[in-house]
Design an enzyme around this catalytic site. Structure first.
Site, mmCIF file in Angstrom:
data_model
loop_
_atom_site.group_PDB
_atom_site.id
_atom_site.type_symbol
_atom_site.label_atom_id
_atom_site.label_comp_id
_atom_site.label_asym_id
_atom_site.label_seq_id
_atom_site.Cartn_x
_atom_site.Cartn_y
_atom_site.Cartn_z
ATOM 1 N N GLU A 100 -2.734 4.720 7.386
ATOM 2 C CA GLU A 100 -3.599 3.631 6.933
ATOM 3 C C GLU A 100 -3.288 2.790 7.628
ATOM 4 O O GLU A 100 -4.454 2.225 8.275
ATOM 5 C CB GLU A 100 -3.315 3.364 5.457
ATOM 6 C CG GLU A 100 -4.072 4.450 4.461
ATOM 7 C CD GLU A 100 -3.670 3.830 2.797
ATOM 8 O OE1 GLU A 100 -4.691 4.278 1.689
ATOM 9 O OE2 GLU A 100 -2.366 4.160 2.394
ATOM 10 N N LYS B 255 0.998 -1.623 -0.071
ATOM 11 C CA LYS B 255 -0.119 -0.234 0.257
ATOM 12 C C LYS B 255 0.893 1.517 0.006
ATOM 13 O O LYS B 255 2.361 1.053 0.526
ATOM 14 C CB LYS B 255 -0.511 -0.234 1.276
ATOM 15 C CG LYS B 255 -1.935 -1.020 1.142
ATOM 16 C CD LYS B 255 -2.994 -1.188 2.162
ATOM 17 C CE LYS B 255 -3.806 0.761 2.437
ATOM 18 N NZ LYS B 255 -4.490 1.181 1.764
ATOM 19 N N GLY C 90 0.586 3.821 -2.205
ATOM 20 C CA GLY C 90 0.723 4.340 -3.924
ATOM 21 C C GLY C 90 -0.096 5.893 -4.202
ATOM 22 O O GLY C 90 0.898 6.912 -4.473
HETATM 23 C C1 5RP Z 1 -2.879 4.232 -0.742
HETATM 24 C C2 5RP Z 1 -2.841 3.616 -0.955
HETATM 25 C C3 5RP Z 1 -4.190 3.371 -1.995
HETATM 26 O O1 5RP Z 1 -5.207 1.910 -1.614
HETATM 27 C C4 5RP Z 1 -3.457 2.438 -2.710
HETATM 28 O O2 5RP Z 1 -2.775 3.212 -3.777
HETATM 29 C C5 5RP Z 1 -4.743 1.804 -3.444
HETATM 30 O O3 5RP Z 1 -5.299 2.994 -4.969
HETATM 31 P P1 5RP Z 1 -6.321 2.855 -5.693
HETATM 32 O O4 5RP Z 1 -8.129 2.415 -4.439
HETATM 33 O O5 5RP Z 1 -6.442 4.569 -6.230
HETATM 34 O O6 5RP Z 1 -5.389 2.270 -6.999
HETATM 35 O O7 5RP Z 1 -2.445 2.775 -0.695
HETATM 36 O O8 5RP Z 1 -1.971 5.180 -0.466
#
Ligand code: 5RP
Length: 244
Positions: free
Chosen positions: A111, A102, A104
């Protein structure tokens, strides 16, 4: 705010989010994830709240807090509300042991704190994010800004000592500036490639690097994966993995 999905992937994210909303019942204290799948979930949750669902949310980012407030979802403080009944969030990758990458969207620290404070952590993904070996998605590491270049060198050395060779580490940027998290830290993205194994050992080694605040490996935290594919939804519970 529109809840209409505009691409096939948006549609799958929306499907996963719609299934996740079914886990929420009145009286619950709910962690609210970050990212586009979580935003689809929060939009649907907002509609339920307007229809009478009585919950209180704990947001995992400033952006999520803003969205939830705009939809009339009551928000509270984790210190006051933990343990949460549920935390619902997206992920960048998941494997069949329900371990995750996680971060991204840059919200990995809050989180993870919120996920660790919930009795049940439900993760919404679409099909291609479920993989045999994680790492195709670069692993985010949240690092204190002070001396971050030195911290990055130590991370690279630790990664090499774990048998992964020279993994490129890229300082995350946004709009031509170094990206800063809600906590004022920077992020390095480590491009392992789809080769990750013994992730618990790697996670422990990364956590020990001075200057690393948190990494995006979530080991043994997720309770349930909701996987949306064009042919339907698959639910994978930790109890079914033999890794409870
Ligand atoms: C943010 C995260 C998101 O849950 C992860 O990047 C997935 O993102 P998306 O639902 O836009 O694909 O960890 O820090």
């Amino acid at each position: 705010m529109s809840t209409t999905p505009s691409t096939d992937i948006d549609h799958l994210k929306h499907q996963a989010a719609a299934r996740a909303v079914d886990y929420v019942t009145s009286g619950m204290k709910v962690g609210l994830g970050s990212g586009s799948t979580s935003e689809a979930f929060i939009n649907l949750l907002g509609a339920r709240v307007r229809g009478g669902l009585d919950i209180i949310g704990v947001p995992t980012s400033e952006r999520t807090a803003q969205l939830a407030r705009s939809l009339g979802i009551a928000l509270g403080n984790l210190n006051d509300l933990a343990p949460l009944d549920l935390d619902i969030d997206g992920a960048d990758e998941a494997d069949y042991a329900l371990d995750l990458i996680k971060g991204g969207g840059g919200a990995l620290l809050r989180e993870k704190i919120v996920a660790a404070s919930a009795k049940k952590f439900i993760v919404m993904i679409h099909g291609p994010k479920l993989v045999e070996k994680m790492g195709a998605f670069p692993l985010p590491l949240e690092v204190i800004e002070f001396g971050h270049g030195e911290t990055a060198k130590r991370i690279a050395a630790v990664v090499k000592s774990q048998g992964y060779g020279d993994v490129p580490l890229v300082l995350r940027r946004k709009n031509d500036a170094v990206y800063k998290t809600d906590n004022g830290n920077v992020i390095y993205d480590a491009a392992f490639g789809p080769v990750m194994s013994a992730t618990a050992k790697l996670a422990t080694a990364l956590s020990c690097v001075p200057g690393v605040v948190e990494h995006g490996l979530y080991i043994g935290i997720a309770s349930t994966l909701i996987v949306a594919r064009p042919e339907g939804i698959e639910i994978i519970d930790r109890s079914a993995t033999g890794k409870v």
